[in-house]
Design an enzyme around this catalytic site. Sequence first.
Site, PDB file in Angstrom:
ATOM      1  N   GLY A   9     -19.424 -14.087 -13.322  1.00  0.00           N
ATOM      2  CA  GLY A   9     -20.695 -13.393 -13.058  1.00  0.00           C
ATOM      3  C   GLY A   9     -20.826 -12.238 -14.022  1.00  0.00           C
ATOM      4  O   GLY A   9     -20.085 -11.257 -13.917  1.00  0.00           O
ATOM      5  N   GLY A  11     -23.514 -10.277 -14.620  1.00  0.00           N
ATOM      6  CA  GLY A  11     -24.590  -9.329 -14.365  1.00  0.00           C
ATOM      7  C   GLY A  11     -24.046  -7.915 -14.541  1.00  0.00           C
ATOM      8  O   GLY A  11     -22.967  -7.710 -15.123  1.00  0.00           O
ATOM      9  N   LYS A 107     -21.894  -8.672  -2.554  1.00  0.00           N
ATOM     10  CA  LYS A 107     -22.178  -8.027  -1.274  1.00  0.00           C
ATOM     11  C   LYS A 107     -23.324  -8.772  -0.616  1.00  0.00           C
ATOM     12  O   LYS A 107     -24.474  -8.653  -1.055  1.00  0.00           O
ATOM     13  CB  LYS A 107     -22.588  -6.572  -1.484  1.00  0.00           C
ATOM     14  CG  LYS A 107     -21.443  -5.681  -1.914  1.00  0.00           C
ATOM     15  CD  LYS A 107     -21.934  -4.271  -2.159  1.00  0.00           C
ATOM     16  CE  LYS A 107     -20.811  -3.381  -2.624  1.00  0.00           C
ATOM     17  NZ  LYS A 107     -21.304  -2.102  -3.127  1.00  0.00           N
ATOM     18  N   THR A 138     -20.300   1.872  -5.358  1.00  0.00           N
ATOM     19  CA  THR A 138     -19.963   1.712  -6.771  1.00  0.00           C
ATOM     20  C   THR A 138     -21.160   1.237  -7.579  1.00  0.00           C
ATOM     21  O   THR A 138     -21.332   0.022  -7.775  1.00  0.00           O
ATOM     22  CB  THR A 138     -18.836   0.666  -6.924  1.00  0.00           C
ATOM     23  OG1 THR A 138     -19.219  -0.503  -6.180  1.00  0.00           O
ATOM     24  CG2 THR A 138     -17.506   1.155  -6.406  1.00  0.00           C
ATOM     25  N   ALA A 140     -22.827   0.095 -10.757  1.00  0.00           N
ATOM     26  CA  ALA A 140     -22.212  -0.502 -11.946  1.00  0.00           C
ATOM     27  C   ALA A 140     -22.208   0.462 -13.138  1.00  0.00           C
ATOM     28  O   ALA A 140     -21.201   0.578 -13.844  1.00  0.00           O
ATOM     29  CB  ALA A 140     -22.964  -1.789 -12.305  1.00  0.00           C
ATOM     30  N   LYS A 192     -25.469  -2.826   4.541  1.00  0.00           N
ATOM     31  CA  LYS A 192     -26.022  -1.550   4.051  1.00  0.00           C
ATOM     32  C   LYS A 192     -27.243  -1.789   3.164  1.00  0.00           C
ATOM     33  O   LYS A 192     -28.110  -0.925   3.035  1.00  0.00           O
ATOM     34  CB  LYS A 192     -24.948  -0.726   3.331  1.00  0.00           C
ATOM     35  CG  LYS A 192     -24.330  -1.354   2.071  1.00  0.00           C
ATOM     36  CD  LYS A 192     -25.088  -1.080   0.810  1.00  0.00           C
ATOM     37  CE  LYS A 192     -24.552  -1.878  -0.357  1.00  0.00           C
ATOM     38  NZ  LYS A 192     -25.364  -1.749  -1.568  1.00  0.00           N
ATOM     39  N   SER A 255     -30.006   2.617  -6.658  1.00  0.00           N
ATOM     40  CA  SER A 255     -29.959   1.452  -5.766  1.00  0.00           C
ATOM     41  C   SER A 255     -31.245   0.640  -5.860  1.00  0.00           C
ATOM     42  O   SER A 255     -32.347   1.154  -5.650  1.00  0.00           O
ATOM     43  CB  SER A 255     -29.752   1.899  -4.318  1.00  0.00           C
ATOM     44  OG  SER A 255     -30.101   0.823  -3.448  1.00  0.00           O
ATOM     45  N   VAL A 280     -31.117  -8.384  -9.015  1.00  0.00           N
ATOM     46  CA  VAL A 280     -30.951  -8.879  -7.653  1.00  0.00           C
ATOM     47  C   VAL A 280     -31.166  -7.750  -6.629  1.00  0.00           C
ATOM     48  O   VAL A 280     -30.675  -6.636  -6.809  1.00  0.00           O
ATOM     49  CB  VAL A 280     -29.566  -9.549  -7.478  1.00  0.00           C
ATOM     50  CG1 VAL A 280     -28.438  -8.564  -7.652  1.00  0.00           C
ATOM     51  CG2 VAL A 280     -29.446 -10.208  -6.124  1.00  0.00           C
TER      52      VAL A 280
HETATM   53  N1  LIG Z   1     -24.994  -3.606  -9.737  1.00  0.00           N
HETATM   54  C1  LIG Z   1     -24.274  -2.839  -8.928  1.00  0.00           C
HETATM   55  O1  LIG Z   1     -24.260  -1.608  -9.074  1.00  0.00           O
HETATM   56  C2  LIG Z   1     -23.457  -3.470  -7.831  1.00  0.00           C
HETATM   57  C3  LIG Z   1     -22.484  -2.697  -7.227  1.00  0.00           C
HETATM   58  C4  LIG Z   1     -21.717  -3.242  -6.209  1.00  0.00           C
HETATM   59  C5  LIG Z   1     -21.929  -4.554  -5.823  1.00  0.00           C
HETATM   60  N2  LIG Z   1     -22.880  -5.305  -6.444  1.00  0.00           N
HETATM   61  C6  LIG Z   1     -23.042  -6.696  -6.003  1.00  0.00           C
HETATM   62  O2  LIG Z   1     -22.652  -7.569  -7.057  1.00  0.00           O
HETATM   63  C7  LIG Z   1     -23.349  -8.819  -6.925  1.00  0.00           C
HETATM   64  C8  LIG Z   1     -23.947  -9.159  -8.282  1.00  0.00           C
HETATM   65  O3  LIG Z   1     -24.960  -8.204  -8.530  1.00  0.00           O
HETATM   66  P1  LIG Z   1     -25.313  -7.625  -9.966  1.00  0.00           P
HETATM   67  O4  LIG Z   1     -25.765  -6.239  -9.734  1.00  0.00           O
HETATM   68  O5  LIG Z   1     -24.247  -7.855 -10.951  1.00  0.00           O
HETATM   69  O6  LIG Z   1     -26.582  -8.523 -10.291  1.00  0.00           O
HETATM   70  P2  LIG Z   1     -27.540  -8.433 -11.563  1.00  0.00           P
HETATM   71  O7  LIG Z   1     -28.939  -8.511 -11.016  1.00  0.00           O
HETATM   72  O8  LIG Z   1     -27.181  -7.314 -12.439  1.00  0.00           O
HETATM   73  O9  LIG Z   1     -27.200  -9.775 -12.297  1.00  0.00           O
HETATM   74  C9  LIG Z   1     -27.227 -10.974 -11.595  1.00  0.00           C
HETATM   75  C10 LIG Z   1     -26.422 -11.931 -12.401  1.00  0.00           C
HETATM   76  O10 LIG Z   1     -26.276 -13.143 -11.662  1.00  0.00           O
HETATM   77  C11 LIG Z   1     -26.327 -14.176 -12.581  1.00  0.00           C
HETATM   78  N3  LIG Z   1     -26.699 -15.423 -11.917  1.00  0.00           N
HETATM   79  C12 LIG Z   1     -27.895 -15.794 -11.475  1.00  0.00           C
HETATM   80  N4  LIG Z   1     -27.838 -17.050 -10.989  1.00  0.00           N
HETATM   81  C13 LIG Z   1     -26.566 -17.469 -11.167  1.00  0.00           C
HETATM   82  C14 LIG Z   1     -25.886 -18.668 -10.876  1.00  0.00           C
HETATM   83  N5  LIG Z   1     -26.502 -19.706 -10.315  1.00  0.00           N
HETATM   84  N6  LIG Z   1     -24.580 -18.757 -11.178  1.00  0.00           N
HETATM   85  C15 LIG Z   1     -23.934 -17.724 -11.740  1.00  0.00           C
HETATM   86  N7  LIG Z   1     -24.526 -16.556 -12.042  1.00  0.00           N
HETATM   87  C16 LIG Z   1     -25.828 -16.433 -11.745  1.00  0.00           C
HETATM   88  C17 LIG Z   1     -27.378 -13.742 -13.586  1.00  0.00           C
HETATM   89  O11 LIG Z   1     -27.187 -14.406 -14.813  1.00  0.00           O
HETATM   90  C18 LIG Z   1     -27.069 -12.265 -13.727  1.00  0.00           C
HETATM   91  O12 LIG Z   1     -26.147 -12.072 -14.766  1.00  0.00           O
HETATM   92  C19 LIG Z   1     -24.383  -8.606  -5.814  1.00  0.00           C
HETATM   93  O13 LIG Z   1     -23.907  -9.165  -4.623  1.00  0.00           O
HETATM   94  C20 LIG Z   1     -24.472  -7.085  -5.686  1.00  0.00           C
HETATM   95  O14 LIG Z   1     -24.828  -6.660  -4.385  1.00  0.00           O
HETATM   96  C21 LIG Z   1     -23.643  -4.795  -7.435  1.00  0.00           C
HETATM   97  O1  LIG Z   2     -28.418  -1.534  -6.336  1.00  0.00           O
HETATM   98  P1  LIG Z   2     -27.952  -1.963  -4.968  1.00  0.00           P
HETATM   99  O2  LIG Z   2     -28.863  -1.482  -3.895  1.00  0.00           O
HETATM  100  O3  LIG Z   2     -27.667  -3.426  -4.926  1.00  0.00           O
HETATM  101  O4  LIG Z   2     -26.583  -1.216  -4.700  1.00  0.00           O
HETATM  102  C1  LIG Z   2     -25.533  -1.392  -5.595  1.00  0.00           C
HETATM  103  C2  LIG Z   2     -24.188  -1.238  -4.936  1.00  0.00           C
HETATM  104  O5  LIG Z   2     -24.045  -2.127  -3.858  1.00  0.00           O
HETATM  105  C3  LIG Z   2     -23.862   0.151  -4.550  1.00  0.00           C
HETATM  106  O6  LIG Z   2     -22.548   0.237  -4.071  1.00  0.00           O
END
Ligand SMILES: NC(=O)c1ccc[n+]([C@@H]2O[C@H](COP(=O)([O-])OP(=O)(O)OC[C@H]3O[C@@H](n4cnc5c(N)ncnc54)[C@H](O)[C@@H]3O)[C@@H](O)[C@H]2O)c1
Ligand SMILES: O=P(O)(O)OC[C@H](O)CO
Length: 332
Positions: A9, A11, A107, A138, A140, A192, A255, A280
């Site tokens: 992943g 993203g 998450k 956290t 990113a 959350k 967020s 997302v």
């Molecule tokens: N961004 C943050 O700050 C953060 C922090 C903690 C937790 N998370 C969690 O991490 C997870 C990923 O979120 P993100 O922020 O990296 O998302 P993002 O929106 O930044 O990116 C989403 C990614 O998913 C990929 N994707 C879409 N469809 C896909 C598929 N079928 N197979 C594989 N990959 C696919 C896309 O190419 C993209 O790179 C979520 O559950 C999010 O809640 C994010």
């Molecule tokens: O941008 P959000 O709302 O998906 O939050 C990102 C992380 O989950 C924060 O810990």
Amino acid sequence: MQQPITVLGAGSYGTALAIAFSRNGFPTLLWGHNPDECARLADERKNTRFLPDIAFPDALEIVADLESAVKKSRDLLIVVPSHVFGDVLKQIQPFLRADQRIAWATKGLERDRGRLLQSVVEETLGKSYPLAVLSGPTFAKELAAGLPTAIALASNNDTFAQELQARIHCSKHFRVYLNQDMIGVQLGGAIKNVIAIAAGMSDGLGFGANARTALITRGLAEISRLGVSLGANPQTFMGMSGLGDLVLTCTDNQSRNRRFGLALGQGVSAQDAINQIGQVVEGYYNTKETMALAQRQGVEMPITEQIYAALFHGKKPQEMATALLGRDRKGE
Ligand SMILES: NC(=O)c1ccc[n+]([C@@H]2O[C@H](COP(=O)([O-])OP(=O)(O)OC[C@H]3O[C@@H](n4cnc5c(N)ncnc54)[C@H](O)[C@@H]3O)[C@@H](O)[C@H]2O)c1
Ligand SMILES: O=P(O)(O)OC[C@H](O)CO
């Protein structure tokens, strides 16, 4: 020789976690599902779209082929959005080694059925693999920038937990706390997101700090009730994956869930808000699943109910506020 880890992943968060591992000097492979995107990451040695200022450490390798990404590492960390989590498990299944260990930082709840992701992993891949989940406050961008950050890590295998902790923990800027409660750590990070939509809506409506804080506090009560009904330790929700992530997500405009709520509170449609954010918004997908889970467990979740009514039955934000404030008097 140090064992590599593969992050699935690419993203914002998958990339940030891959940077955190590789910055500690551990060989890290990062796979994304879009081959063009992978080629760009490999070429530019940074994720220009999500983390434009952070150069990849030398120990980070981009891998576009899923089979080699899986086969090259014993340890996998899945960081894709929850609505594709099950699909990714099915894609990796044919390539898994018998000694594989699987962690995730996604998450959310299972798409449609609303189960914890651990149940999805165990149903799809069986119960033989050591599992772990990372969750906590956290963003990113801050993590990737090396700003001080803390997170919880829970596992069903102590050795896996300790080895994963040792690899990603960094005494300069990243504290990783071990937690024994896989259910609570997963649930806190998933729900959350729904409460952050509510906090955003409240601010979008022009309400103040009192309302936002009341939503955080009562949101925590909702999460804890649901968690306890599933067997979680209530103390977990006082930690990184409960109070910690809830406060972060409900109060800071990094967020996406909060920004989504803000837009709804200001009268923007859900679809337009999603398009504007362009990343997302887990709470949007997971509100329905959270409602389904709460109903199965017989747990009252009034804030979640109102968000569900707003997202899927067209209830107006002001009507939601009236409904919450007008509930029967009760004890805390
Ligand atoms: N961004 C943050 O700050 C953060 C922090 C903690 C937790 N998370 C969690 O991490 C997870 C990923 O979120 P993100 O922020 O990296 O998302 P993002 O929106 O930044 O990116 C989403 C990614 O998913 C990929 N994707 C879409 N469809 C896909 C598929 N079928 N197979 C594989 N990959 C696919 C896309 O190419 C993209 O790179 C979520 O559950 C999010 O809640 C994010
Ligand atoms: O941008 P959000 O709302 O998906 O939050 C990102 C992380 O989950 C924060 O810990």
